[in-house]
Design a protein around this motif. Structure first.
Motif, PDB file in Angstrom:
ATOM      1  N   ASP A 151      -8.917 -12.560  -2.190  1.00 41.99           N
ATOM      2  CA  ASP A 151      -9.046 -13.782  -3.003  1.00 41.99           C
ATOM      3  C   ASP A 151      -7.693 -14.239  -3.545  1.00 41.99           C
ATOM      4  O   ASP A 151      -7.581 -14.685  -4.708  1.00 41.99           O
ATOM      5  N   GLY A 152      -6.668 -14.106  -2.710  1.00 38.68           N
ATOM      6  CA  GLY A 152      -5.346 -14.558  -3.114  1.00 38.68           C
ATOM      7  C   GLY A 152      -4.529 -13.540  -3.884  1.00 38.68           C
ATOM      8  O   GLY A 152      -3.371 -13.794  -4.221  1.00 38.68           O
ATOM      9  N   TRP A 153      -5.104 -12.379  -4.181  1.00 40.22           N
ATOM     10  CA  TRP A 153      -4.415 -11.323  -4.937  1.00 40.22           C
ATOM     11  C   TRP A 153      -3.918 -10.230  -3.993  1.00 40.22           C
ATOM     12  O   TRP A 153      -4.686  -9.706  -3.194  1.00 40.22           O
ATOM     13  N   ILE A 154      -2.649  -9.872  -4.114  1.00 40.80           N
ATOM     14  CA  ILE A 154      -2.083  -8.727  -3.386  1.00 40.80           C
ATOM     15  C   ILE A 154      -2.368  -7.458  -4.189  1.00 40.80           C
ATOM     16  O   ILE A 154      -1.989  -7.342  -5.363  1.00 40.80           O
ATOM     17  N   HIS A 155      -3.062  -6.500  -3.558  1.00 38.41           N
ATOM     18  CA  HIS A 155      -3.287  -5.188  -4.172  1.00 38.41           C
ATOM     19  C   HIS A 155      -2.125  -4.284  -3.766  1.00 38.41           C
ATOM     20  O   HIS A 155      -1.956  -3.951  -2.592  1.00 38.41           O
ATOM     21  N   THR A 156      -1.323  -3.894  -4.752  1.00 33.37           N
ATOM     22  CA  THR A 156      -0.025  -3.288  -4.468  1.00 33.37           C
ATOM     23  C   THR A 156      -0.075  -1.807  -4.125  1.00 33.37           C
ATOM     24  O   THR A 156       0.845  -1.289  -3.485  1.00 33.37           O
ATOM     25  N   GLY A 157      -1.094  -1.087  -4.607  1.00 31.17           N
ATOM     26  CA  GLY A 157      -1.086   0.361  -4.450  1.00 31.17           C
ATOM     27  C   GLY A 157      -0.262   1.061  -5.514  1.00 31.17           C
ATOM     28  O   GLY A 157      -0.156   2.284  -5.512  1.00 31.17           O
ATOM     29  N   ASP A 158       0.322   0.294  -6.445  1.00 32.32           N
ATOM     30  CA  ASP A 158       1.045   0.872  -7.571  1.00 32.32           C
ATOM     31  C   ASP A 158       0.144   0.893  -8.795  1.00 32.32           C
ATOM     32  O   ASP A 158      -0.671  -0.019  -9.002  1.00 32.32           O
ATOM     33  N   ALA A 159       0.308   1.908  -9.613  1.00 30.26           N
ATOM     34  CA  ALA A 159      -0.469   2.026 -10.846  1.00 30.26           C
ATOM     35  C   ALA A 159       0.405   1.685 -12.045  1.00 30.26           C
ATOM     36  O   ALA A 159       1.562   2.109 -12.122  1.00 30.26           O
TER      37      ALA A 159
END
Length: 533
Positions: free
Chosen positions: A401-409
């Protein structure tokens, strides 16, 4: 105070060359190993390259794409940027290759991208020819000339083509580059970035009069991060967009970088903290070496307060931290120069998002979390990638939905500052190079004496992180760390090879059998406030 430079009419890299090639044709665009190229020359020569690429695509019976790919295997030079601009003008996507990779790794990228032309530096010609034998349809090889060479390779390849403008008008949404980043399964993924990925952040900073990354009349830019990294590519394009002089280093060498700063009066540059540390460790280095520098941008890892203190004392200029990732088009979050105060409250932050960029923190079910609650960092940015090339499922998993999920916490504070605490995925970052354990574990499994292996990143004061391997030998066998290191040479790039090993009886697993890398990793980070370095 010199005037800030911003040219809002430049919307693509093709616009950049044409604008400055006509506006300031005699101004020096590139200096590389003593060889200078003006903006007029860069515009005309990249026009020839664009015509040559266009003609090759039309004459290639295997090319059925609207957007053909070409690759570059070599160190940064004036030829690399000529090719980059030529690709922009001809509607060709450039695939910059990390020259530190092995032949097998390069072959995979060429096969995956379908690159039809491979521009290759002379020192990598043997590698390129070897790679060609592994491909069913090897790309056309074009040898890149040395600066003073006459009548060979690239210059002849494009010489018969005109230096007039090609009748194409790339749009900001059109693909420009395909940058490969290691994947969690061990296979690199091609991140496709459009022209807009390199210009939208520039626009937002200028529109809000922010000097986090800015350009001034008389600036001279040092390009030290290689163009096969999105950070190096993004930084270089910012300098060209501003129309300043860019000093290009084929490969970062700390002593050479210091000499170039003094010789050319460098005012701006982008580095990773490990580069800064190497420069300050050079014998005899002093503030006199850096008097022309006004701003240093850095990224890929946080800067320690000890290193910042050394930088402020010896270099004595402004510092800006940039946080982002390839999928975001590189820059998304900035820690401004005003926040770079030793002992200051924000020095542990990655910074604030650039205007027009949104951040949120989500839990493992992708539900938003409140301030000061750690979860996965998600970024919504107009500079985001178009896709992972040929991987729709992976694209859909990362871009939601247009959001990049970075894998960073990390977490956000009440003022909107982002603090990074850990990694949700298993990425290891060594001096700015992204490394994924699965690739190394797969390579180790090929050794006859290895039953299984798990790889993690551990703290390293010089490089940020180092690669550490836990190895379970085959029953009744013994394998030495030296034997494993020698085995891995040529299979994976040298910078991915573990620098330390531990032989253990078994790997920790959850009830479903998944290896718990986190347990192996945490023992090295348990006494640190932040689980990244």
């Amino acid at each position: 105070m010199p005037s800030a430079i911003y040219h809002p009419s430049i919307r693509t890299l093709a616009d950049t060359a044409a604008f400055h090639g006509r506006r300031q044709p005699e101004h020096t665009a590139i200096i590389c190993e003593g060889h200078a190229v003006t903006y007029g020359q860069l515009h005309r020569e990249s026009n020839r390259t664009a015509h040559a690429l266009h003609a090759h695509a039309r004459g290639n019976s295997h090319s059925h794409r609207h957007q053909p790919r070409v690759a570059h295997l070599g160190k940064d030079s004036e030829h690399f940027f000529d090719i980059l601009f030529g690709c922009a003008k001809s509607g060709t996507t450039l695939v910059p290759l990390n020259w530190r990779l092995t032949a097998g790794e390069i072959a995979h990228i060429l096969r995956d991208s379908g690159a039809e032309v491979l521009f290759v530096g002379a020192e990598f010609l043997g590698m390129a020819e070897k790679v060609g034998t592994e491909l069913p349809e090897p790309p056309t090889l074009v040898l890149l000339d040395q600066p003073d060479a006459v009548g060979a390779g690239f210059l002849v390849w494009k010489a018969e083509h005109p230096d007039t403008d090609l009748d194409t008008n790339p749009a900001p949404e059109d693909p420009l580059v395909q940058v490969y980043t290691s994947g969690t399964t061990g296979r690199p993924k091609g991140v496709v970035l459009a022209h807009r990925s390199f210009f939208t952040i520039r626009d937002r900073l200028a529109e809000h009069n922010l000097d986090w990354v800015d350009w001034q009349l008389g600036d001279v830019n040092l390009i030290s991060v290689p163009g096969f990294h999105v950070g190096g590519l993004w930084w270089a394009i910012q300098g060209f967009s501003a129309g300043i002089t860019n000093v290009v280093t084929p490969m970062f060498v700390s002593r050479d970088a210091i000499d170039l700063i003094r010789k050319h009066g460098i005012t701006t540059t982008c580095l990773v903290p490990a580069m800064l540390q190497m420069m300050l460790a050079e014998p005899g280095v002093s503030h006199a070496d850096f008097t022309t520098l006004r701003k240093v941008a850095y990224g890929s890892s946080p800067i320690t307060e000890k290193l910042l203190q050394q930088c402020l004392a010896t270099i004595g200029c402004e510092f800006t931290q940039i946080y982002g990732l390839t999928e975001c088009g590189m820059a998304a979050v900035f820690l401004s120069p005003d926040e770079h105060v030793v002992g200051g409250p924000r020095m542990k932050a990655a910074g604030r998002p650039c205007p027009g960029i949104d951040l949120k923190i989500v839990d493992d079910r992708r539900r938003p979390l409140s301030v000061h609650t750690v979860g996965e960092i998600c970024i919504r940015t107009p500079a985001r990638m178009l896709e992972y090339w040929g991987l729709p499922d992976a694209t859909a998993d990362t871009l939601v939905d247009g959001w990049i999920h970075t894998g960073d916490a990390g977490y956000l504070d009440e003022d909107g500052f982002l603090f990074i605490c850990d990694r949700i995925n298993d990425t290891i970052i060594v001096a700015g190079e992204n490394i994924y354990p699965a690739e190394i574990e797969n390579a180790l499994a090929g050794h006859t004496g290895v039953f299984e292996a798990a790889v993690v990143g551990i703290p390293d004061d010089r490089w940020g992180e180092a690669v550490h391997a836990f190895v379970v030998p085959q029953p009744g066998q013994y394998v030495s760390p030296r034997e494993l290191m020698l085995f891995l040479k040529g299979i994976i790039a040298d910078f991915k090879i573990p620098t330390s090993y531990a032989l253990i009886d078994q790997l920790p697993r959850n009830p479903s059998g998944k290896v718990l890398r986190r347990i192996l990793r945490d023992q090295f980070w348990q006494h640190r406030e932040r689980k990244i370095n």
